[in-house]
Design an enzyme around this catalytic site. Structure first.
Site, short mmCIF file in Angstrom:
data_model
loop_
_atom_site.label_atom_id
_atom_site.label_comp_id
_atom_site.label_asym_id
_atom_site.label_seq_id
_atom_site.Cartn_x
_atom_site.Cartn_y
_atom_site.Cartn_z
N ASN A 9 -11.11 3.92 25.65
CA ASN A 9 -10.70 4.58 26.43
C ASN A 9 -11.71 4.69 27.36
O ASN A 9 -12.71 5.82 26.82
CB ASN A 9 -9.73 5.50 26.08
CG ASN A 9 -9.54 6.62 26.69
OD1 ASN A 9 -9.87 7.01 27.67
ND2 ASN A 9 -8.81 8.00 26.34
N TRP A 10 -11.92 4.65 28.40
CA TRP A 10 -13.10 5.50 28.78
C TRP A 10 -13.45 6.03 30.58
O TRP A 10 -14.43 6.58 30.51
CB TRP A 10 -13.38 3.60 30.04
CG TRP A 10 -13.63 2.52 29.91
CD1 TRP A 10 -14.09 1.88 28.51
CD2 TRP A 10 -14.09 0.97 29.85
NE1 TRP A 10 -14.18 0.86 28.07
CE2 TRP A 10 -14.26 0.16 29.50
CE3 TRP A 10 -14.16 0.86 31.20
CZ2 TRP A 10 -14.81 -1.09 29.76
CZ3 TRP A 10 -13.86 -0.91 31.85
CH2 TRP A 10 -14.12 -1.68 30.80
N LYS A 11 -11.84 7.11 29.93
CA LYS A 11 -12.02 8.56 30.61
C LYS A 11 -11.97 8.46 31.66
O LYS A 11 -12.18 7.09 32.38
CB LYS A 11 -12.35 9.44 29.41
CG LYS A 11 -11.77 8.84 27.46
CD LYS A 11 -12.74 10.22 27.11
CE LYS A 11 -11.81 9.66 26.01
NZ LYS A 11 -12.18 10.52 24.64
N HIS A 95 -2.32 11.60 25.60
CA HIS A 95 -3.76 11.75 25.38
C HIS A 95 -3.82 13.18 24.80
O HIS A 95 -2.99 13.92 25.75
CB HIS A 95 -5.05 11.18 25.69
CG HIS A 95 -6.15 11.59 25.98
ND1 HIS A 95 -6.91 12.22 25.64
CD2 HIS A 95 -6.62 10.38 24.77
CE1 HIS A 95 -7.72 12.26 24.85
NE2 HIS A 95 -8.08 10.39 24.03
N GLU A 97 -6.66 15.55 25.73
CA GLU A 97 -6.75 15.89 26.69
C GLU A 97 -5.77 16.23 27.68
O GLU A 97 -5.81 16.84 28.71
CB GLU A 97 -7.86 15.17 27.28
CG GLU A 97 -9.75 15.15 26.05
CD GLU A 97 -10.31 13.87 25.89
OE1 GLU A 97 -10.23 12.97 27.32
OE2 GLU A 97 -10.76 13.64 25.19
N GLU A 167 -4.60 10.68 16.64
CA GLU A 167 -6.07 11.14 16.70
C GLU A 167 -5.75 11.85 17.06
O GLU A 167 -5.50 12.79 17.34
CB GLU A 167 -6.39 10.38 18.64
CG GLU A 167 -6.23 9.12 18.75
CD GLU A 167 -6.79 8.92 20.42
OE1 GLU A 167 -8.24 8.18 20.00
OE2 GLU A 167 -6.59 9.85 21.29
N GLY A 173 -13.64 13.24 20.52
CA GLY A 173 -15.72 12.73 20.52
C GLY A 173 -16.57 14.33 20.29
O GLY A 173 -17.54 14.54 20.22
N SER A 212 -13.19 9.64 17.38
CA SER A 212 -15.45 8.82 16.89
C SER A 212 -15.48 8.06 16.05
O SER A 212 -15.97 7.37 15.18
CB SER A 212 -15.91 9.99 16.33
OG SER A 212 -15.48 11.12 17.57
N GLY A 233 -13.01 5.91 22.55
CA GLY A 233 -13.70 6.51 23.47
C GLY A 233 -15.14 6.20 23.50
O GLY A 233 -15.52 5.73 24.33
N GLY A 234 -15.95 7.47 23.86
CA GLY A 234 -17.86 7.41 23.80
C GLY A 234 -17.52 6.05 23.84
O GLY A 234 -18.67 5.37 24.35
#
Ligand code: PGA
Length: 250
Positions: A9-11, A95, A97, A167, A173, A212, A233-234
């Site tokens: 997930n490149w957000k 998600h 977010e 998640e 994150g 993470s 993600g990251g």
């Protein structure tokens, strides 16, 4: 046997050039027949560029959200049909977010999942509790009510064509992943809940862990019985890290 799925997930990260380079590196770095399915999820505007890079490769393409209707007056939204036309096979829905920063409700998330399914897109339904909810013993209640909202809308047949992603919000994150045992406990709970409706669908359903995930933690997480890959993600923004995580999913 569930084939694992690893999704990046490149957000809201990257430039056109950077995202093309990342997509190329993922494409070129994977073995010809990876054990896991691999999915990348760029921002909407980067989808056409990434689709071009991935054309003819086994890497799948997804979107970070999808509209709750097939078309119409929905300023700012992108429909599942539009995403399909640009080569997407998957879309995230719910998600954390989106749920937290943009106040998306369980009902809206369920409607998005249904709209994805209606157009032949696989929804990756994200679920998870906040730290406060975990600390007050509400994890099961929260994730099961998020799951029920979707299941009540799409039915068990719709769920069979979906992917779940557990998640925990406190792990996203933050560098603080859930332990494999903590994650496994929730994954088993989710699968058990689906089993109550339909045993075969529960066995086939892929439940990804997100929060993470790093190359150093992926092996132990993916070794758990009910963890069928990851939503990353990251670490998905570094091709080498992402490829190492993909390799860990067997
Ligand atoms: P993270 O993000 O790997 O950076 O924690 C996961 C996600 O939000 O899907």
């Amino acid at each position: 046997m569930r084939r694992p799925l690893v999704a990046g997930n490149w957000k809201m990260h990257g430039s056109r050039a950077g995202v093309e380079a990342l997509a190329s590196a993922v494409r070129d770095g994977l073995p010809a027949q990876p054990a896991a399915e691999v999915l990348v999820i760029p921002a909407f505007v980067h989808i056409p560029d990434v689709a071009r890079v991935l054309d003819g490769s086994a890497v799948l393409l997804g979107a970070q959200n999808v509209a709750d209707a097939s078309e119409g007056a929905r300023t700012g939204e992108v429909s599942a049909g539009m995403l399909r036309e640009f080569g997407c096979s998957h879309a995230l829905v719910g998600h954390s977010e989106r749920r937290t920063l943009y106040r998306e409700t369980d009902e809206l998330v369920a409607a998005r999942a249904q709209a994805a399914l209606d157009a032949g897109l696989t929804p990756v339904v994200c679920l998870g509790e906040t730290l406060e909810q975990r600390d007050s013993g509400k994890t099961a209640e929260v994730v099961l009510s998020q799951l029920d909202a979707v299941m009540n809308r799409v039915g068990v047949a719709g769920l069979a064509k979906s992917v779940l992603a557990y998640e925990p919000v406190w792990a996203i994150g933050t560098g603080r992943s859930a332990s494999p045992e903590q994650a496994q406990e929730v994954h088993a709970l989710l699968r058990g809940h689906v089993r109550g409706q339909h045993a075969a669908v529960a066995e086939e359903l892929r439940i990804l862990y997100g929060g993470s995930v790093k190359p150093t933690s992926a092996d132990a997480l993916f070794a758990m019985d009910d963890i069928d890959g990851g939503l990353v993600g990251g670490a998905s923004l570094q091709a080498d890290d992402f490829l190492a995580i993909c390799q860990a999913a067997r």
